[in-house]
Design an enzyme around this catalytic site. Structure first.
Site, mmCIF file in Angstrom:
data_model
loop_
_atom_site.group_PDB
_atom_site.id
_atom_site.type_symbol
_atom_site.label_atom_id
_atom_site.label_comp_id
_atom_site.label_asym_id
_atom_site.label_seq_id
_atom_site.Cartn_x
_atom_site.Cartn_y
_atom_site.Cartn_z
ATOM 1 N N LYS A 65 -0.206 10.824 -4.980
ATOM 2 C CA LYS A 65 -0.796 9.630 -5.601
ATOM 3 C C LYS A 65 -1.956 10.033 -6.517
ATOM 4 C CE LYS A 65 -1.883 4.934 -5.505
ATOM 5 N NZ LYS A 65 -1.838 3.662 -4.846
ATOM 6 N N ARG A 84 2.177 6.122 -14.301
ATOM 7 C CA ARG A 84 1.856 5.592 -12.960
ATOM 8 C C ARG A 84 2.941 4.642 -12.439
ATOM 9 N NH1 ARG A 84 -4.059 3.520 -10.654
ATOM 10 N NH2 ARG A 84 -3.249 2.831 -8.661
ATOM 11 N N GLU A 106 6.536 3.913 2.438
ATOM 12 C CA GLU A 106 5.806 4.397 1.255
ATOM 13 C C GLU A 106 5.815 5.933 1.207
ATOM 14 O OE1 GLU A 106 4.662 2.663 -1.278
ATOM 15 O OE2 GLU A 106 4.322 0.631 -0.523
ATOM 16 N N ARG A 154 -21.477 -7.704 -11.439
ATOM 17 C CA ARG A 154 -20.782 -6.840 -12.422
ATOM 18 C C ARG A 154 -20.423 -5.454 -11.884
ATOM 19 N NH1 ARG A 154 -24.698 -8.991 -16.171
ATOM 20 N NH2 ARG A 154 -23.739 -10.741 -17.258
ATOM 21 N N LYS A 214 -6.556 0.332 -7.542
ATOM 22 C CA LYS A 214 -6.008 -1.005 -7.844
ATOM 23 C C LYS A 214 -6.597 -1.977 -6.837
ATOM 24 C CE LYS A 214 -1.508 -0.364 -10.009
ATOM 25 N NZ LYS A 214 -0.066 -0.631 -9.865
ATOM 26 N N HIS A 239 5.544 -5.562 3.718
ATOM 27 C CA HIS A 239 5.758 -4.955 2.400
ATOM 28 C C HIS A 239 6.650 -3.699 2.487
ATOM 29 C CE1 HIS A 239 4.893 -3.527 -1.625
ATOM 30 N NE2 HIS A 239 4.500 -2.375 -1.116
ATOM 31 N N HIS A 279 9.630 -6.698 -4.427
ATOM 32 C CA HIS A 279 8.754 -7.847 -4.705
ATOM 33 C C HIS A 279 9.571 -9.140 -4.756
ATOM 34 C CE1 HIS A 279 5.023 -5.605 -6.403
ATOM 35 N NE2 HIS A 279 5.115 -5.561 -5.103
ATOM 36 N N HIS A 328 10.074 -1.163 -6.054
ATOM 37 C CA HIS A 328 9.205 -2.342 -5.954
ATOM 38 C C HIS A 328 9.708 -3.554 -6.745
ATOM 39 C CE1 HIS A 328 6.484 0.463 -4.045
ATOM 40 N NE2 HIS A 328 5.657 -0.513 -3.744
ATOM 41 N N ASN A 371 6.089 2.722 -8.530
ATOM 42 C CA ASN A 371 6.711 1.431 -8.220
ATOM 43 C C ASN A 371 8.201 1.562 -7.891
ATOM 44 O OD1 ASN A 371 4.247 0.251 -8.825
ATOM 45 N ND2 ASN A 371 4.766 0.007 -10.986
ATOM 46 N N GLU A 414 -2.118 2.750 -15.508
ATOM 47 C CA GLU A 414 -0.686 2.444 -15.529
ATOM 48 C C GLU A 414 -0.163 2.095 -16.918
ATOM 49 O OE1 GLU A 414 1.031 0.662 -11.858
ATOM 50 O OE2 GLU A 414 1.970 -0.752 -13.220
HETATM 51 N N1 LIG Z 1 -4.063 -1.498 -4.035
HETATM 52 C C1 LIG Z 1 -2.926 -0.879 -3.964
HETATM 53 O O1 LIG Z 1 -2.661 0.098 -4.663
HETATM 54 C C2 LIG Z 1 -1.909 -1.346 -2.946
HETATM 55 C C3 LIG Z 1 -0.777 -0.577 -2.688
HETATM 56 C C4 LIG Z 1 0.106 -1.001 -1.693
HETATM 57 C C5 LIG Z 1 -0.138 -2.186 -0.992
HETATM 58 N N2 LIG Z 1 -1.262 -2.910 -1.294
HETATM 59 C C6 LIG Z 1 -1.567 -4.133 -0.545
HETATM 60 O O2 LIG Z 1 -1.793 -3.787 0.804
HETATM 61 C C7 LIG Z 1 -1.557 -4.929 1.620
HETATM 62 C C8 LIG Z 1 -0.801 -4.524 2.847
HETATM 63 O O3 LIG Z 1 -1.597 -3.591 3.559
HETATM 64 P P1 LIG Z 1 -1.264 -3.184 5.076
HETATM 65 O O4 LIG Z 1 0.178 -2.878 5.180
HETATM 66 O O5 LIG Z 1 -2.244 -2.165 5.450
HETATM 67 O O6 LIG Z 1 -1.452 -4.557 5.862
HETATM 68 P P2 LIG Z 1 -2.743 -5.284 6.472
HETATM 69 O O7 LIG Z 1 -3.957 -4.918 5.770
HETATM 70 O O8 LIG Z 1 -2.396 -6.725 6.556
HETATM 71 O O9 LIG Z 1 -2.812 -4.673 7.944
HETATM 72 C C9 LIG Z 1 -1.739 -4.915 8.835
HETATM 73 C C10 LIG Z 1 -2.221 -5.361 10.195
HETATM 74 O O10 LIG Z 1 -2.675 -4.233 10.934
HETATM 75 C C11 LIG Z 1 -3.927 -4.531 11.565
HETATM 76 N N3 LIG Z 1 -4.594 -3.233 11.701
HETATM 77 C C12 LIG Z 1 -5.193 -2.535 10.738
HETATM 78 N N4 LIG Z 1 -5.540 -1.323 11.210
HETATM 79 C C13 LIG Z 1 -5.172 -1.278 12.506
HETATM 80 C C14 LIG Z 1 -5.236 -0.302 13.512
HETATM 81 N N5 LIG Z 1 -5.695 0.931 13.266
HETATM 82 N N6 LIG Z 1 -4.782 -0.609 14.752
HETATM 83 C C15 LIG Z 1 -4.254 -1.834 15.016
HETATM 84 N N7 LIG Z 1 -4.129 -2.797 14.073
HETATM 85 C C16 LIG Z 1 -4.579 -2.516 12.839
HETATM 86 C C17 LIG Z 1 -4.567 -5.521 10.647
HETATM 87 O O11 LIG Z 1 -5.526 -6.262 11.315
HETATM 88 C C18 LIG Z 1 -3.379 -6.352 10.193
HETATM 89 O O12 LIG Z 1 -3.085 -7.356 11.122
HETATM 90 C C19 LIG Z 1 -0.813 -5.934 0.743
HETATM 91 O O13 LIG Z 1 -1.680 -6.977 0.405
HETATM 92 C C20 LIG Z 1 -0.446 -5.128 -0.495
HETATM 93 O O14 LIG Z 1 -0.393 -5.931 -1.645
HETATM 94 C C21 LIG Z 1 -2.141 -2.515 -2.242
#
Ligand SMILES: NC(=O)c1ccc[n+]([C@@H]2O[C@H](COP(=O)([O-])OP(=O)(O)OC[C@H]3O[C@@H](n4cnc5c(N)ncnc54)[C@H](O)[C@@H]3O)[C@@H](O)[C@H]2O)c1
Length: 374
Positions: free
Chosen positions: A241, A255, A199, A135, A157, A279, A266, A262, A259, A251
């Protein structure tokens, strides 16, 4: 003022501290260099923890595991690691269950701390597990991609994907701390860096014309990882942010401005099966379409999309929409969880630095924009 920034010295580390004010769920975002080796110190200053578990990818562990582990061990925690496979497919309920198994095997209790070390995939998954295991247990974010440093690690999120849609199963659950080590960006692949920059550009468009100007003037410095520039854009993005989340944590409306672009991106990601674009790359195209829709609805001048396209091009982000049918895009938009009562919702630009939420854009207008700019 809910947000404040101070300079703080811990040993030789100089860092910035932002505080995100959410009452009893408030937390700090620390931004600086060589932070990984000090994670243990930060935890012991702020949290009462029985043990710590680092959730990460094998490749990220190889890069930073030893540094974070030795700092935690020095501070009296002997961390365990749980490794998860790379990629979006790890954000699944099956993966969640595998991690629950490991946590139960390790006899983790409610004072066990999860540490998300990696990008948004690791952060979203770890956050969701922390929200639900027994929990709710504490977790901290140690984001290592630009995207996760400026966006996903802040704001609470958390989610995993369902075969029928991205981020469909999740919770609003805030971390106890976000630790952003700028040094981690030196190993990040360029493509990932640029995706994160999309972003940052978004923050300029929705809330900060000065940030947008800065990005225009300092493109090459940013791409070559100039320290001062990186610090400025990450700090400014996190500040925006934090301010938005403080106003509307769950949201209910405000908030949604985060987006911008987006709804389009998406659909592009879904219709290309998440295989063609990162993304941030899909967002690049989505922001152009959102800006063009803003012109079509007479909310802004046509110079706004032009300026956005020029900046995205300078950062070598994609600006050409893929060849998809407008009918399919609109249909996919209807499945987005950001809509309500079957109405499509868009964030539209009035100018660089100013957006508004529109709930009533006619489908014909959306299709016109999509068809005009194929
Ligand atoms: N929670 C939220 O508010 C929110 C907002 C935006 C995106 N997201 C989510 O985030 C995800 C995408 O995140 P991302 O773009 O960070 O991708 P990711 O987490 O897949 O990382 C991208 C790649 O970079 C590698 N990597 C990470 N750090 C590294 C470093 N310092 N040096 C070398 N390689 C490294 C990872 O192993 C991976 O292969 C999606 O699932 C998306 O839905 C969430």
């Amino acid at each position: 003022m809910v947000l404040f920034i101070i300079l703080k010295k811990i040993g030789l580390v100089i860092m910035k501290r932002l505080n995100i004010d959410l009452g009893e769920r408030s937390y700090d975002i620390l931004i600086g260099r060589d932070i990984l080796s000090k994670v243990g110190e930060f935890i012991s200053n702020q949290l009462e923890v029985s043990r710590s578990i680092i959730i990460t990818h094998p490749s990220v562990r190889k890069l930073f595991g030893e540094k974070i582990e030795s700092g935690l061990t020095l501070a009296g925690y002997s961390p365990s690691f749980i490794e998860i496979p790379e990629g979006e497919t790890s954000k699944s309920l099956q993966q969640v269950e595998l991690v629950y198994d490991r946590l139960l095997e390790m006899k983790c209790d409610r004072k066990s701390l999860l540490i998300a070390l990696g990008g948004g995939v690791v952060g979203d998954l770890t956050g969701f597990i922390a929200a639900t295991y027994q929990r709710g247990i504490p977790f901290i974010q140690v984001p290592t991609t630009l995207l996760s440093q400026v966006d996903s690690s802040v704001g609470g999120k958390t989610a995993v994907n369902h075969p029928r849609g991205k981020n469909m199963i999740g919770a609003f659950y805030q971390p106890k701390l976000v630790l952003i080590d700028l040094d981690t960006l030196t190993t990040l692949p360029r493509k990932e860096l640029r995706a994160g920059l999309a972003e940052v550009i978004k923050y300029g468009i929705i809330a900060d014309a000065a940030l947008f100007d800065f990005l225009e003037k300092n493109t090459e410095k940013i791409l070559s990882l100039n320290s001062d520039c990186l610090e400025y854009i990450i700090e400014t993005s996190c500040t925006i942010k934090a301010q938005v989340v403080e106003k509307d944590e769950r949201e209910s409306r405000h908030r949604m401005i985060l987006n911008f672009g987006h709804t389009f991106s998406h659909s592009i990601e879904t219709l290309t099966n998440y295989t063609e674009y990162l993304h941030g790359e899909a967002l690049s195209i989505g922001m152009i379409q959102a800006a063009r829709l803003s012109v079509e609805t007479k909310l802004c001048h046509k110079d706004v999309p032009l300026r956005i396209i020029n900046l995205l091009k300078k950062f070598r982000l994609p600006v050409q929409a893929p060849d998809l049918k407008s009918k399919d895009i609109v249909e996919s938009m209807h499945n987005d969880k950001k809509n309500s009562h079957n109405k499509l919702r868009f964030i539209l630009a009035k100018a660089i630095g100013l957006v508004e939420i529109a709930d009533d854009v006619p489908e014909a207008t959306i299709k016109a924009v999509l068809n005009k700019n194929k």
